[in-house]
Scaffold this motif. Structure first.
Motif, PDB file in Angstrom:
ATOM      1  N   GLY A  50      64.093  54.108  48.161  1.00  0.00           N
ATOM      2  CA  GLY A  50      63.835  53.734  49.551  1.00  0.00           C
ATOM      3  C   GLY A  50      63.064  52.435  49.650  1.00  0.00           C
ATOM      4  O   GLY A  50      63.382  51.450  48.971  1.00  0.00           O
ATOM      5  N   THR A  51      62.014  52.426  50.470  1.00  0.00           N
ATOM      6  CA  THR A  51      61.213  51.215  50.670  1.00  0.00           C
ATOM      7  C   THR A  51      60.162  51.038  49.576  1.00  0.00           C
ATOM      8  O   THR A  51      59.312  50.162  49.674  1.00  0.00           O
ATOM      9  CB  THR A  51      60.497  51.257  52.032  1.00  0.00           C
ATOM     10  OG1 THR A  51      59.643  52.413  52.038  1.00  0.00           O
ATOM     11  CG2 THR A  51      61.491  51.348  53.181  1.00  0.00           C
ATOM     12  N   GLY A  52      60.175  51.910  48.574  1.00  0.00           N
ATOM     13  CA  GLY A  52      59.286  51.715  47.425  1.00  0.00           C
ATOM     14  C   GLY A  52      57.938  52.388  47.546  1.00  0.00           C
ATOM     15  O   GLY A  52      57.033  52.131  46.741  1.00  0.00           O
ATOM     16  N   GLU A  53      57.780  53.281  48.526  1.00  0.00           N
ATOM     17  CA  GLU A  53      56.495  53.980  48.658  1.00  0.00           C
ATOM     18  C   GLU A  53      56.207  54.844  47.435  1.00  0.00           C
ATOM     19  O   GLU A  53      55.066  54.941  46.989  1.00  0.00           O
ATOM     20  CB  GLU A  53      56.488  54.851  49.923  1.00  0.00           C
ATOM     21  CG  GLU A  53      56.341  54.061  51.193  1.00  0.00           C
ATOM     22  CD  GLU A  53      54.998  53.350  51.283  1.00  0.00           C
ATOM     23  OE1 GLU A  53      53.978  54.018  51.496  1.00  0.00           O
ATOM     24  OE2 GLU A  53      54.965  52.118  51.141  1.00  0.00           O
ATOM     25  N   ALA A  80      61.709  47.453  49.401  1.00  0.00           N
ATOM     26  CA  ALA A  80      61.036  47.832  48.151  1.00  0.00           C
ATOM     27  C   ALA A  80      60.766  46.583  47.298  1.00  0.00           C
ATOM     28  O   ALA A  80      59.686  46.449  46.701  1.00  0.00           O
ATOM     29  CB  ALA A  80      61.891  48.830  47.385  1.00  0.00           C
ATOM     30  N   VAL A  81      61.731  45.672  47.263  1.00  0.00           N
ATOM     31  CA  VAL A  81      61.552  44.444  46.469  1.00  0.00           C
ATOM     32  C   VAL A  81      60.394  43.620  47.043  1.00  0.00           C
ATOM     33  O   VAL A  81      59.527  43.138  46.302  1.00  0.00           O
ATOM     34  CB  VAL A  81      62.866  43.619  46.450  1.00  0.00           C
ATOM     35  CG1 VAL A  81      62.647  42.248  45.835  1.00  0.00           C
ATOM     36  CG2 VAL A  81      63.964  44.380  45.703  1.00  0.00           C
ATOM     37  N   THR A  82      60.380  43.481  48.363  1.00  0.00           N
ATOM     38  CA  THR A  82      59.296  42.719  49.012  1.00  0.00           C
ATOM     39  C   THR A  82      57.944  43.353  48.702  1.00  0.00           C
ATOM     40  O   THR A  82      56.964  42.675  48.371  1.00  0.00           O
ATOM     41  CB  THR A  82      59.515  42.694  50.545  1.00  0.00           C
ATOM     42  OG1 THR A  82      60.783  42.110  50.785  1.00  0.00           O
ATOM     43  CG2 THR A  82      58.439  41.910  51.257  1.00  0.00           C
ATOM     44  N   TYR A  87      52.621  43.577  46.155  1.00  0.00           N
ATOM     45  CA  TYR A  87      51.626  44.370  45.419  1.00  0.00           C
ATOM     46  C   TYR A  87      51.521  43.921  43.960  1.00  0.00           C
ATOM     47  O   TYR A  87      50.725  44.464  43.200  1.00  0.00           O
ATOM     48  CB  TYR A  87      51.971  45.860  45.474  1.00  0.00           C
ATOM     49  CG  TYR A  87      51.689  46.545  46.793  1.00  0.00           C
ATOM     50  CD1 TYR A  87      52.246  46.086  47.974  1.00  0.00           C
ATOM     51  CD2 TYR A  87      50.886  47.669  46.850  1.00  0.00           C
ATOM     52  CE1 TYR A  87      52.009  46.720  49.178  1.00  0.00           C
ATOM     53  CE2 TYR A  87      50.645  48.322  48.060  1.00  0.00           C
ATOM     54  CZ  TYR A  87      51.207  47.838  49.215  1.00  0.00           C
ATOM     55  OH  TYR A  87      50.971  48.475  50.408  1.00  0.00           O
ATOM     56  N   GLY A  88      52.364  42.988  43.552  1.00  0.00           N
ATOM     57  CA  GLY A  88      52.253  42.419  42.210  1.00  0.00           C
ATOM     58  C   GLY A  88      52.812  43.284  41.093  1.00  0.00           C
ATOM     59  O   GLY A  88      52.347  43.186  39.959  1.00  0.00           O
ATOM     60  N   PHE A  89      53.823  44.117  41.392  1.00  0.00           N
ATOM     61  CA  PHE A  89      54.410  44.897  40.299  1.00  0.00           C
ATOM     62  C   PHE A  89      55.904  44.631  40.103  1.00  0.00           C
ATOM     63  O   PHE A  89      56.586  45.383  39.407  1.00  0.00           O
ATOM     64  CB  PHE A  89      54.112  46.392  40.443  1.00  0.00           C
ATOM     65  CG  PHE A  89      54.665  47.072  41.682  1.00  0.00           C
ATOM     66  CD1 PHE A  89      55.989  47.490  41.739  1.00  0.00           C
ATOM     67  CD2 PHE A  89      53.854  47.319  42.775  1.00  0.00           C
ATOM     68  CE1 PHE A  89      56.489  48.130  42.864  1.00  0.00           C
ATOM     69  CE2 PHE A  89      54.347  47.969  43.910  1.00  0.00           C
ATOM     70  CZ  PHE A  89      55.671  48.365  43.947  1.00  0.00           C
ATOM     71  N   ALA A  90      56.391  43.540  40.686  1.00  0.00           N
ATOM     72  CA  ALA A  90      57.837  43.255  40.607  1.00  0.00           C
ATOM     73  C   ALA A  90      58.295  43.063  39.166  1.00  0.00           C
ATOM     74  O   ALA A  90      59.442  43.387  38.825  1.00  0.00           O
ATOM     75  CB  ALA A  90      58.155  42.016  41.440  1.00  0.00           C
TER      76      ALA A  90
END
Ligand code: SAM
Length: 223
Positions: A50-53, A80-82, A87-90
């Motif tokens: 989803g949105t990466g939560e 999620a990519v954004t 948050y610096g974990f890409a």
């Protein structure tokens, strides 16, 4: 097709906490369970990110783990990519637009699927989803599922809980209509059967809230 629309992605993060009892707790427990079971240098598959939560909770709990995060929805994945960049974990996540059955064919040390399985019918689709995840896990790997199971006794309580979270009565009723029409909730017993039939040990329940259920199950050695 159960992929979320671009529109659904826009305010998902604000909406979900008032629609899923224990949403944050479920994510935190899932992350703690995986952190407790995984060593360094591991790779986790996040199905329907989803949105990466769920990723936000995971990257905090597992600081030296890499992730592959998949979702068929372009809109959800873009968020999620954004988020991963913000948050610096890409650099720790490989994102792919995919469903479980066409997930990258690698071997992972664990998998998480939070709030995904109930969108699939129990006509072979749930089984195929779980089998696809099992096929990508190494022996003994934990699978964590968070899934709303059939909880007809709690339906009025669920509606009341959403109203207590600030939803208008009409909005809560709309959710309940979608729950009955568009969701394919398995009973807790059926969910356990589906998990074991896909190649896992009997799932252990770590969380329940008005029918929402968190379970963890270990991958059995593939024959
Ligand atoms: C309710 S959201 C859950 C997102 C996130 N896991 C969370 O807990 O907030 C469900 C997500 O599952 C995705 N999805 C639907 N069918 C899927 C499938 N077959 N395989 C993987 N993801 C799927 C949707 O596009 C959507 O982004």
């Amino acid at each position: 097709m159960s992929a979320f629309s671009d529109l659904a992605a826009v305010d998902y993060d604000e909406r979900i906490v008032a629609r899923v009892p224990g949403y944050r707790l479920g994510q935190q427990l899932a992350a703690a369970i995986l952190a407790n079971r995984l060593g360094d240098g591991t790779h986790v598959l996040v199905v329907g990110c989803g949105t990466g939560e769920d990723l936000v909770a995971l990257v905090r709990a597992l600081p030296v783990t890499d992730f592959t995060a998949i979702d068929p929805s372009a809109g959800m994945l873009a968020r999620a990519v954004t988020k991963a960049r913000q948050y610096g974990f890409a650099n720790r996540v490989r994102f792919e637009q995919a469903t479980a059955v066409d997930a990258p064919r690698e071997t992972y040390h664990a998998a998480l699927a939070s709030l995904v399985l109930h969108f699939l019918r129990d006509d072979g689709a749930k089984a195929a989803f779980l089998k696809a995840v099992a096929d990508r896990l190494c022996d003994g790997a934990p699978l964590v599922l968070i899934d709303p199971t059939d909880a007809s006794l709690f339906e009025d309580d669920y509606r009341q809980w959403m109203i207590g979270q600030g939803l208008e009565v009409e909005a809560a009723d709309n959710v309940m209509t979608r729950v009955r029409k568009d969701w394919f909730r398995a009973t807790p017993e059926r969910l356990a059967d589906l998990v074991t039939e896909a190649g896992f040990e009997a799932p252990q329940v770590f969380f329940t809230a008005l029918g929402y259920r968190g379970v963890v199950a270990r991958r059995i050695r593939a024959s």
